[in-house]
Structure formats: structure tokens, C-alpha cells
Write a protein that holds these residues in place. Structure first.
Motif, PDB file in Angstrom:
ATOM      1  N   PHE A 101       0.846  -1.192   0.000  1.00 33.22           N
ATOM      2  CA  PHE A 101       0.000   0.000   0.000  1.00 33.22           C
ATOM      3  C   PHE A 101       0.883   1.243   0.000  1.00 33.22           C
ATOM      4  O   PHE A 101       1.198   1.789   1.064  1.00 33.22           O
ATOM      5  CB  PHE A 101      -0.920   0.011   1.229  1.00 33.22           C
ATOM      6  CG  PHE A 101      -1.804  -1.202   1.344  1.00 33.22           C
ATOM      7  CD1 PHE A 101      -2.723  -1.512   0.350  1.00 33.22           C
ATOM      8  CD2 PHE A 101      -1.735  -2.028   2.460  1.00 33.22           C
ATOM      9  CE1 PHE A 101      -3.550  -2.613   0.447  1.00 33.22           C
ATOM     10  CE2 PHE A 101      -2.560  -3.135   2.578  1.00 33.22           C
ATOM     11  CZ  PHE A 101      -3.462  -3.430   1.561  1.00 33.22           C
ATOM     12  N   PRO A 102       1.303   1.712  -1.176  1.00 38.45           N
ATOM     13  CA  PRO A 102       2.160   2.913  -1.228  1.00 38.45           C
ATOM     14  C   PRO A 102       1.482   4.098  -0.541  1.00 38.45           C
ATOM     15  O   PRO A 102       0.261   4.233  -0.573  1.00 38.45           O
ATOM     16  CB  PRO A 102       2.301   3.154  -2.732  1.00 38.45           C
ATOM     17  CG  PRO A 102       2.054   1.817  -3.367  1.00 38.45           C
ATOM     18  CD  PRO A 102       1.032   1.155  -2.505  1.00 38.45           C
ATOM     19  N   ARG A 103       2.274   4.948   0.068  1.00 33.49           N
ATOM     20  CA  ARG A 103       1.716   6.122   0.751  1.00 33.49           C
ATOM     21  C   ARG A 103       0.973   7.018  -0.233  1.00 33.49           C
ATOM     22  O   ARG A 103      -0.056   7.607   0.101  1.00 33.49           O
ATOM     23  CB  ARG A 103       2.834   6.911   1.440  1.00 33.49           C
ATOM     24  CG  ARG A 103       3.485   6.156   2.592  1.00 33.49           C
ATOM     25  CD  ARG A 103       4.610   6.946   3.217  1.00 33.49           C
ATOM     26  NE  ARG A 103       5.256   6.189   4.276  1.00 33.49           N
ATOM     27  CZ  ARG A 103       4.836   6.179   5.545  1.00 33.49           C
ATOM     28  NH1 ARG A 103       3.792   6.915   5.891  1.00 33.49           N
ATOM     29  NH2 ARG A 103       5.477   5.465   6.456  1.00 33.49           N
ATOM     30  N   THR A 104       1.495   7.089  -1.453  1.00 31.13           N
ATOM     31  CA  THR A 104       0.825   7.844  -2.512  1.00 31.13           C
ATOM     32  C   THR A 104       0.651   6.929  -3.715  1.00 31.13           C
ATOM     33  O   THR A 104       1.599   6.245  -4.126  1.00 31.13           O
ATOM     34  CB  THR A 104       1.643   9.073  -2.936  1.00 31.13           C
ATOM     35  OG1 THR A 104       1.832   9.923  -1.800  1.00 31.13           O
ATOM     36  CG2 THR A 104       0.921   9.856  -4.020  1.00 31.13           C
ATOM     37  N   ARG A 121      -2.738   7.427   1.163  1.00 28.21           N
ATOM     38  CA  ARG A 121      -3.114   6.431   2.174  1.00 28.21           C
ATOM     39  C   ARG A 121      -3.339   7.120   3.513  1.00 28.21           C
ATOM     40  O   ARG A 121      -2.506   7.903   3.966  1.00 28.21           O
ATOM     41  CB  ARG A 121      -1.992   5.390   2.304  1.00 28.21           C
ATOM     42  CG  ARG A 121      -2.377   4.160   3.101  1.00 28.21           C
ATOM     43  CD  ARG A 121      -1.153   3.270   3.298  1.00 28.21           C
ATOM     44  NE  ARG A 121      -0.241   3.849   4.279  1.00 28.21           N
ATOM     45  CZ  ARG A 121       1.046   3.545   4.368  1.00 28.21           C
ATOM     46  NH1 ARG A 121       1.603   2.728   3.512  1.00 28.21           N
ATOM     47  NH2 ARG A 121       1.793   4.095   5.311  1.00 28.21           N
ATOM     48  N   ILE A 122      -4.472   6.828   4.153  1.00 29.39           N
ATOM     49  CA  ILE A 122      -4.790   7.473   5.429  1.00 29.39           C
ATOM     50  C   ILE A 122      -5.029   6.476   6.558  1.00 29.39           C
ATOM     51  O   ILE A 122      -5.110   6.875   7.731  1.00 29.39           O
ATOM     52  CB  ILE A 122      -6.017   8.394   5.296  1.00 29.39           C
ATOM     53  CG1 ILE A 122      -7.226   7.608   4.757  1.00 29.39           C
ATOM     54  CG2 ILE A 122      -5.697   9.587   4.409  1.00 29.39           C
ATOM     55  CD1 ILE A 122      -8.503   8.441   4.681  1.00 29.39           C
ATOM     56  N   ARG A 152      -5.641  -4.746   4.472  1.00 29.21           N
ATOM     57  CA  ARG A 152      -6.542  -3.662   4.043  1.00 29.21           C
ATOM     58  C   ARG A 152      -5.943  -2.295   4.366  1.00 29.21           C
ATOM     59  O   ARG A 152      -5.197  -2.144   5.334  1.00 29.21           O
ATOM     60  CB  ARG A 152      -7.902  -3.778   4.736  1.00 29.21           C
ATOM     61  CG  ARG A 152      -8.705  -4.998   4.361  1.00 29.21           C
ATOM     62  CD  ARG A 152     -10.086  -4.970   5.005  1.00 29.21           C
ATOM     63  NE  ARG A 152     -10.009  -4.992   6.466  1.00 29.21           N
ATOM     64  CZ  ARG A 152     -10.985  -4.592   7.279  1.00 29.21           C
ATOM     65  NH1 ARG A 152     -12.099  -4.089   6.772  1.00 29.21           N
ATOM     66  NH2 ARG A 152     -10.829  -4.661   8.587  1.00 29.21           N
ATOM     67  N   ALA A 153      -6.306  -1.328   3.538  1.00 29.58           N
ATOM     68  CA  ALA A 153      -5.901   0.068   3.756  1.00 29.58           C
ATOM     69  C   ALA A 153      -6.978   0.961   3.152  1.00 29.58           C
ATOM     70  O   ALA A 153      -7.771   0.515   2.320  1.00 29.58           O
ATOM     71  CB  ALA A 153      -4.551   0.359   3.129  1.00 29.58           C
ATOM     72  N   THR A 154      -7.010   2.224   3.585  1.00 27.58           N
ATOM     73  CA  THR A 154      -7.979   3.185   3.043  1.00 27.58           C
ATOM     74  C   THR A 154      -7.245   4.396   2.498  1.00 27.58           C
ATOM     75  O   THR A 154      -6.293   4.894   3.119  1.00 27.58           O
ATOM     76  CB  THR A 154      -8.990   3.619   4.127  1.00 27.58           C
ATOM     77  OG1 THR A 154      -9.768   2.480   4.502  1.00 27.58           O
ATOM     78  CG2 THR A 154      -9.934   4.693   3.597  1.00 27.58           C
ATOM     79  N   TYR A 155      -7.679   4.843   1.320  1.00 27.85           N
ATOM     80  CA  TYR A 155      -7.092   5.994   0.635  1.00 27.85           C
ATOM     81  C   TYR A 155      -8.143   7.083   0.462  1.00 27.85           C
ATOM     82  O   TYR A 155      -9.348   6.821   0.481  1.00 27.85           O
ATOM     83  CB  TYR A 155      -6.589   5.585  -0.756  1.00 27.85           C
ATOM     84  CG  TYR A 155      -5.312   4.777  -0.758  1.00 27.85           C
ATOM     85  CD1 TYR A 155      -4.086   5.372  -1.035  1.00 27.85           C
ATOM     86  CD2 TYR A 155      -5.333   3.405  -0.490  1.00 27.85           C
ATOM     87  CE1 TYR A 155      -2.910   4.637  -1.049  1.00 27.85           C
ATOM     88  CE2 TYR A 155      -4.160   2.659  -0.498  1.00 27.85           C
ATOM     89  CZ  TYR A 155      -2.952   3.282  -0.778  1.00 27.85           C
ATOM     90  OH  TYR A 155      -1.785   2.551  -0.790  1.00 27.85           O
ATOM     91  N   THR A 156      -7.676   8.307   0.269  1.00 28.57           N
ATOM     92  CA  THR A 156      -8.554   9.407  -0.085  1.00 28.57           C
ATOM     93  C   THR A 156      -8.002  10.100  -1.321  1.00 28.57           C
ATOM     94  O   THR A 156      -6.799  10.007  -1.614  1.00 28.57           O
ATOM     95  CB  THR A 156      -8.704  10.418   1.067  1.00 28.57           C
ATOM     96  OG1 THR A 156      -9.710  11.383   0.728  1.00 28.57           O
ATOM     97  CG2 THR A 156      -7.387  11.132   1.337  1.00 28.57           C
ATOM     98  N   ASP A 157      -8.870  10.772  -2.063  1.00 28.97           N
ATOM     99  CA  ASP A 157      -8.428  11.451  -3.278  1.00 28.97           C
ATOM    100  C   ASP A 157      -7.803  12.802  -2.924  1.00 28.97           C
ATOM    101  O   ASP A 157      -7.762  13.207  -1.761  1.00 28.97           O
ATOM    102  CB  ASP A 157      -9.604  11.620  -4.249  1.00 28.97           C
ATOM    103  CG  ASP A 157     -10.644  12.584  -3.720  1.00 28.97           C
ATOM    104  OD1 ASP A 157     -10.867  12.613  -2.490  1.00 28.97           O
ATOM    105  OD2 ASP A 157     -11.238  13.323  -4.516  1.00 28.97           O
ATOM    106  N   ALA A 280       1.123  -2.672  -7.628  1.00 28.87           N
ATOM    107  CA  ALA A 280       2.076  -2.680  -6.514  1.00 28.87           C
ATOM    108  C   ALA A 280       2.347  -4.106  -6.054  1.00 28.87           C
ATOM    109  O   ALA A 280       3.493  -4.480  -5.765  1.00 28.87           O
ATOM    110  CB  ALA A 280       1.533  -1.836  -5.361  1.00 28.87           C
ATOM    111  N   LEU A 281       1.293  -4.925  -6.008  1.00 34.95           N
ATOM    112  CA  LEU A 281       1.445  -6.325  -5.607  1.00 34.95           C
ATOM    113  C   LEU A 281       2.350  -7.070  -6.575  1.00 34.95           C
ATOM    114  O   LEU A 281       3.265  -7.788  -6.156  1.00 34.95           O
ATOM    115  CB  LEU A 281       0.068  -6.998  -5.555  1.00 34.95           C
ATOM    116  CG  LEU A 281       0.073  -8.524  -5.408  1.00 34.95           C
ATOM    117  CD1 LEU A 281       0.636  -8.934  -4.061  1.00 34.95           C
ATOM    118  CD2 LEU A 281      -1.340  -9.084  -5.602  1.00 34.95           C
TER     119      LEU A 281
END
Length: 293
Positions: A101-104, A121-122, A152-157, A280-281
Motif C-alpha cells: 500500500f504505497p503512501r501515494t 493512504r490514510i 486492508r488500507a484506506t485511501y482518499t483522493d 504494486a502487488l
């Protein structure tokens, strides 16, 4: 009423049938019927024995090579698949979270109309099992391949108006089982069923703080066959508004779609983030395979 009744166990895909025996050659080559036979030359015993020995040795080497290849499945494609599956099963605990899960996350052309997208990523959840990380019906749909761990991870635009939870299920299935599961998801339309929608991952203290089941607007589920992994994503509004009619990402991204998830671009959010994580995977898996050689 049991809503899981429609999910049947997935059987193995039938393998290719062996080819029939090669037809014997014609008794006479074309155009030679009725012609006198060629004269037979006399061979010396030593030359004849040497020729027979070479023929037997050659056939033995060819047969041994063919048998070894058949027994071991020694082809470049089979070896690569075996390595990807071998490495993929343990990849979830051997690579840093920033690889998965890249930070960006950059989505070139991933937005509506081919617009570029950038997601940040938040939130990241600890690795979990299917029972606690997935909706029960989705967990049951994945049972034929066996659930190892879920990340799992959550991202925002960039505008912080949309949030998307993305995840990976690392399975225990082999390539035949993954192919069978992918075929089933395709033929039965399981990836389009709202009752199999992935769960949202809240991010306390972030714009995803109110992202729950009622806020889910669009989703994507992809069964991979080049690795024992199922990738999923689900998107919604960051302001916590509920969505009455969620739509699968493939439908919400279609040209001319008029649903709320389509018009808001949430189908592109779910699909774009899922595709970015798949990349990324595969990058992480490729690096792991190179390192193990």
C-alpha cells in the motif's frame, strides 16, 4: 432464508483430454503405388550394429527428456507460475506495508474521461482473517481457495471528498483452484452482487472516520490467476452520506452510466485504486522472486 444457498463449492476444472494416436503412414507414398520396389542394399554387420546402437541411444535421450519434462512440468511458464504461487503465499508478512500500500498512489488516466488521479493512504489495518475482515457471504464465496490472510488500507483522493478501502486476500489455492474461482465469479456475476460487497475500513481521526457499510457506493473484486490473491476495493463519500443504490465499479465506469456512483466518479475511485494496488502487488512479487533465485 439462507442467503448463502446460491454459493456452491467450486470443483476442479476438467483438464485437457489426451490426443488420440497419430494415424499410421500410408502403405505406399502418394504416387508410388504399383512402382517396383527400390533395390535393397546389403549392409555390413558392424555398420548395422552401430546404426542400431545410435538409434537406441538417441531415442533413449529423447524419451528421457520428454518424460522428465512431463513429470516435472519443466516449462518456463510452469516454473514462473510455481514461483509466483510459492512466493505469493507468504508475501503478506515478508514485505513492508509501503510495498503493498504505497503512501501515494498515482492513477494515470484512472479518473472520469481519462483524467489523472492521485490517492493518499490514510489508514492501514493489521493483517486479519476472512472471518473478521470480510462480509460473511464474501468469505464463504472465497472458501474454495482457502483464506490465508487479509490486508486492508484506506485511501482518499486529492480533494479529500472520496474515500476508498482496498484489500488483498492471500489464498491457499493452487493455480487450478484460482482459475476455477475466477471463472465462477465471471459466469455467475459474483463480483456484481451487492451482498458480496467488501467492507469499508474506517480511519479514526481522518476523512474516513465515518466510512461504514451504509456509505459504500461502488466496489471491485478481482480474482488473480498469476498469484494466489484476490484484490478488492470499495469507495464512498468522505462526508459520511449514505448511498441507497451502490453499483459495481465496472458498471459505474461504463460510458453513459447515470447512477449516483457513476456521476460522482466513485466507480473510477474503486476501480482505479484496485488497479493501482494490483500493480504494486505484482511489483513486490516480482522483486521477491528475483531475490529468491
Amino acid at each position: 432464508m439462507d442467503i448463502t444457498a446460491r454459493l456452491r463449492p467450486v470443483g476442479e476444472l476438467p483438464g485437457p483430454r489426451p490426443a488420440g494416436p497419430w494415424p499410421p503412414p500410408p502403405e505406399h507414398p502418394a504416387g508410388t503405388a504399383g512402382l517396383p520396389p527400390h533395390p535393397v542394399r546389403t549392409r555390413r554387420p558392424i555398420r548395422t550394429a552401430a546404426a542400431l546402437a545410435c538409434a537406441v541411444l538417441g531415442l533413449g535421450l529423447i524419451g528421457g527428456a520428454a518424460t522428465g519434462s512431463w513429470l516435472t512440468g519443466d516449462s518456463s511458464a510452469d516454473t514462473a507460475t510455481h514461483t509466483a504461487y510459492t512466493e505469493g503465499r507468504t508475501l503478506w508478512h515478508s514485505l513492508p506495508v509501503d510495498v503493498f500500500f504505497p503512501r501515494t498512489l498515482n492513477g494515470k488516466g484512472a479518473g472520469p474521461g481519462g483524467a489523472d488521479r492521485v490517492w493518499t493512504r490514510i489508514a492501514v489495518a493489521p493483517d486479519g482473517d476472512c472471518a473478521t475482515s470480510l462480509d460473511p457471504l464474501l468469505a464463504r464465496a472465497l472458501e474454495p481457495v482457502g483464506c490465508g490472510r487479509v490486508l486492508r488500507a484506506t485511501y482518499t483522493d486529492a480533494t479529500s471528498s472520496h474515500v476508498t478501502t482496498v484489500g488483498m486476500v492471500f489464498t491457499k489455492g493452487d493455480i487450478a483452484a484460482m482459475r476455477a474461482l475466477k471463472a465462477r465469479f465471471t459466469t455467475e456475476g459474483l463480483a456484481k452482487r451487492p451482498d458480496l460487497m467488501p467492507r469499508a475500513l474506517r480511519g479514526p481521526g481522518t476523512v474516513a472516520e465515518h466510512f461504514g457499510d451504509r456509505q459504500r457506493a461502488s466496489w471491485s473484486i478481482s480474482v488473480l490467476t498469476d498469484a494466489p490473491v484476490v484484490v478488492f476495493a470499495v469507495s464512498g463519500f468522505a462526508d459520511g452520506r449514505a448511498v441507497a443504490d451502490p453499483r459495481p465499479a465496472a458498471e459505474a465506469r461504463a460510458k453513459g452510466a447515470t447512477s449516483a456512483p457513476a456521476q460522482s466518479g466513485l466507480g473510477h475511485e474503486a476501480g482505479g485504486v484496485a488497479e493501482g494496488i494490483e500493480q504494486a502487488l505484482r511489483g513486490g512479487l516480482s522483486t521477491a522472486m528475483e531475490t529468491s533465485r
